[in-house]
Write a protein that holds these residues in place. Sequence first.
Motif, mmCIF file in Angstrom:
data_model
loop_
_atom_site.group_PDB
_atom_site.id
_atom_site.type_symbol
_atom_site.label_atom_id
_atom_site.label_comp_id
_atom_site.label_asym_id
_atom_site.label_seq_id
_atom_site.Cartn_x
_atom_site.Cartn_y
_atom_site.Cartn_z
ATOM 1 N N GLY A 132 10.052 14.600 -12.170
ATOM 2 C CA GLY A 132 11.055 13.416 -12.548
ATOM 3 C C GLY A 132 10.178 12.135 -12.237
ATOM 4 N N ARG A 133 10.764 11.297 -12.663
ATOM 5 C CA ARG A 133 10.205 9.697 -12.964
ATOM 6 C C ARG A 133 10.329 8.949 -11.788
ATOM 7 N N TRP A 134 10.780 9.626 -10.754
ATOM 8 C CA TRP A 134 10.586 9.116 -9.346
ATOM 9 C C TRP A 134 9.783 9.668 -8.333
ATOM 10 N N GLU A 135 9.133 10.514 -8.964
ATOM 11 C CA GLU A 135 7.984 11.387 -8.003
ATOM 12 C C GLU A 135 6.848 10.661 -7.817
ATOM 13 N N PRO A 136 6.114 10.705 -6.703
ATOM 14 C CA PRO A 136 4.782 10.115 -6.607
ATOM 15 C C PRO A 136 3.933 10.381 -7.615
ATOM 16 N N GLY A 137 2.978 9.389 -7.876
ATOM 17 C CA GLY A 137 1.917 9.915 -8.647
ATOM 18 C C GLY A 137 2.194 9.158 -10.046
ATOM 19 N N ALA A 138 3.145 8.638 -10.431
ATOM 20 C CA ALA A 138 3.681 8.250 -11.755
ATOM 21 C C ALA A 138 2.574 7.501 -12.408
ATOM 22 N N ARG A 139 1.792 6.541 -11.708
ATOM 23 C CA ARG A 139 0.820 5.689 -12.069
ATOM 24 C C ARG A 139 -0.516 6.530 -12.574
ATOM 25 N N ASP A 140 -0.728 7.515 -12.044
ATOM 26 C CA ASP A 140 -1.955 8.593 -12.442
ATOM 27 C C ASP A 140 -1.275 9.439 -13.215
ATOM 28 N N ARG A 141 -0.118 9.918 -13.512
ATOM 29 C CA ARG A 141 0.243 10.843 -14.551
ATOM 30 C C ARG A 141 0.216 10.066 -15.892
ATOM 31 N N ILE A 142 0.762 8.680 -15.731
ATOM 32 C CA ILE A 142 0.472 7.849 -16.863
ATOM 33 C C ILE A 142 -0.950 7.726 -17.374
ATOM 34 N N ALA A 143 -1.848 7.373 -16.471
ATOM 35 C CA ALA A 143 -3.185 7.148 -16.818
ATOM 36 C C ALA A 143 -3.795 8.636 -17.392
ATOM 37 N N ASP A 144 -3.306 9.744 -16.840
ATOM 38 C CA ASP A 144 -4.112 10.983 -17.464
ATOM 39 C C ASP A 144 -3.492 11.187 -18.799
ATOM 40 N N ALA A 145 -2.086 11.134 -18.818
ATOM 41 C CA ALA A 145 -1.520 11.357 -20.245
ATOM 42 C C ALA A 145 -1.984 10.278 -21.336
ATOM 43 N N ALA A 146 -2.180 9.117 -20.988
ATOM 44 C CA ALA A 146 -2.831 8.361 -21.829
ATOM 45 C C ALA A 146 -4.349 8.482 -22.592
ATOM 46 N N LEU A 147 -5.160 9.055 -21.299
ATOM 47 C CA LEU A 147 -6.367 9.322 -21.871
ATOM 48 C C LEU A 147 -6.288 10.557 -22.740
ATOM 49 N N GLU A 148 -5.576 11.492 -22.329
ATOM 50 C CA GLU A 148 -5.602 12.762 -23.327
ATOM 51 C C GLU A 148 -5.024 12.375 -24.487
ATOM 52 N N LEU A 149 -4.279 11.489 -24.739
ATOM 53 C CA LEU A 149 -3.729 11.173 -26.151
ATOM 54 C C LEU A 149 -4.871 10.289 -26.917
ATOM 55 N N PHE A 150 -5.439 9.368 -26.190
ATOM 56 C CA PHE A 150 -6.451 8.496 -26.844
ATOM 57 C C PHE A 150 -7.725 9.273 -27.229
ATOM 58 N N THR A 151 -7.809 10.148 -26.382
ATOM 59 C CA THR A 151 -8.883 11.392 -26.937
ATOM 60 C C THR A 151 -8.647 12.028 -28.137
ATOM 61 N N LEU A 179 -15.882 6.584 -24.090
ATOM 62 C CA LEU A 179 -15.852 6.725 -25.445
ATOM 63 C C LEU A 179 -14.794 5.972 -26.161
ATOM 64 N N ILE A 180 -13.702 6.001 -25.713
ATOM 65 C CA ILE A 180 -12.555 5.506 -26.180
ATOM 66 C C ILE A 180 -12.555 3.881 -26.396
ATOM 67 N N ILE A 181 -13.226 3.257 -25.278
ATOM 68 C CA ILE A 181 -13.492 1.857 -25.484
ATOM 69 C C ILE A 181 -14.470 1.334 -26.415
ATOM 70 N N GLN A 182 -15.667 2.547 -26.830
ATOM 71 C CA GLN A 182 -16.467 2.075 -27.598
ATOM 72 C C GLN A 182 -15.871 2.428 -29.150
ATOM 73 N N SER A 183 -14.857 2.916 -29.331
ATOM 74 C CA SER A 183 -14.230 3.027 -30.441
ATOM 75 C C SER A 183 -13.386 2.128 -31.162
ATOM 76 N N ASP A 184 -13.033 1.134 -30.291
ATOM 77 C CA ASP A 184 -12.163 -0.208 -30.542
ATOM 78 C C ASP A 184 -12.837 -1.250 -30.155
ATOM 79 N N ASP A 185 -12.640 -2.400 -31.289
ATOM 80 C CA ASP A 185 -13.196 -3.819 -31.191
ATOM 81 C C ASP A 185 -12.448 -4.496 -29.977
ATOM 82 N N SER A 186 -11.484 -4.571 -30.070
ATOM 83 C CA SER A 186 -10.629 -5.271 -28.645
ATOM 84 C C SER A 186 -11.110 -4.672 -27.480
ATOM 85 N N LEU A 187 -11.124 -3.248 -27.290
ATOM 86 C CA LEU A 187 -11.467 -2.785 -26.138
ATOM 87 C C LEU A 187 -12.775 -3.003 -25.611
ATOM 88 N N ARG A 188 -13.804 -3.013 -26.586
ATOM 89 C CA ARG A 188 -15.025 -3.364 -26.450
ATOM 90 C C ARG A 188 -15.168 -4.860 -25.768
#
Length: 191
Positions: free
Chosen positions: A2-21, A106-115
């Motif tokens: 559920g969205r109210w479970e603890p660790g939402a911030r970490d779950r978002i970060a993990d999902a984003a990193l997976e999708l960016f990769t 690696l994700i940061i190096q792939s994008d000018d605005s992130l660099r």
Amino acid sequence: MGRWEPGARDRIADAALELFTEGGFAATTVPQITARAGLTTRTFFRHFADKRDVLFADEDEIPLAITGLLAVAPLSTPTIEVIGGGLRGLVSDYEPRRDQLRARLLIIQSDDSLRERYLRKLSVMSAAMVAGFRQRGTDGRVADVAAKIGSTLFGFAYDRWLATGETRSLSELIDETLDLFGSEFAASTAT
């Protein structure tokens, strides 16, 4: 989950990193990230301003950590040792996250605005070191030079640590870089 479970911030970060990769930073959307994390977009924006913020979540913590680490070093400690101790203290929790940080770089190096934002982060680190050294009573010019040296040494060691095949710890690479700098500096200033 559920969205109210603890660790939402970490779950978002993990999902984003997976999708960016998987699909690239530019092609990944916030709704894709939240769907992968099992959360709502509202929950995403409760934790992050935008998808770039996921990669730079610790940005606000670094200045406080640096000034705190510099403040605890005894005033009699030579500046180069203060830099080394501060950097080792700053990275003490990086080791278990090496693979995640490597993927992030690696994700940061792939994008000018992130660099550009990554370089700004190093600049923020340098400014925090200047503030920390000045709070210690270090002369302004010395504080400026020490901060530039510290942030450059950190960047050099950090990039080496995340290189493919590197097995040494980040602390070891910081020490090696400091030793290299110290011995080269001493040799170049010897009369």
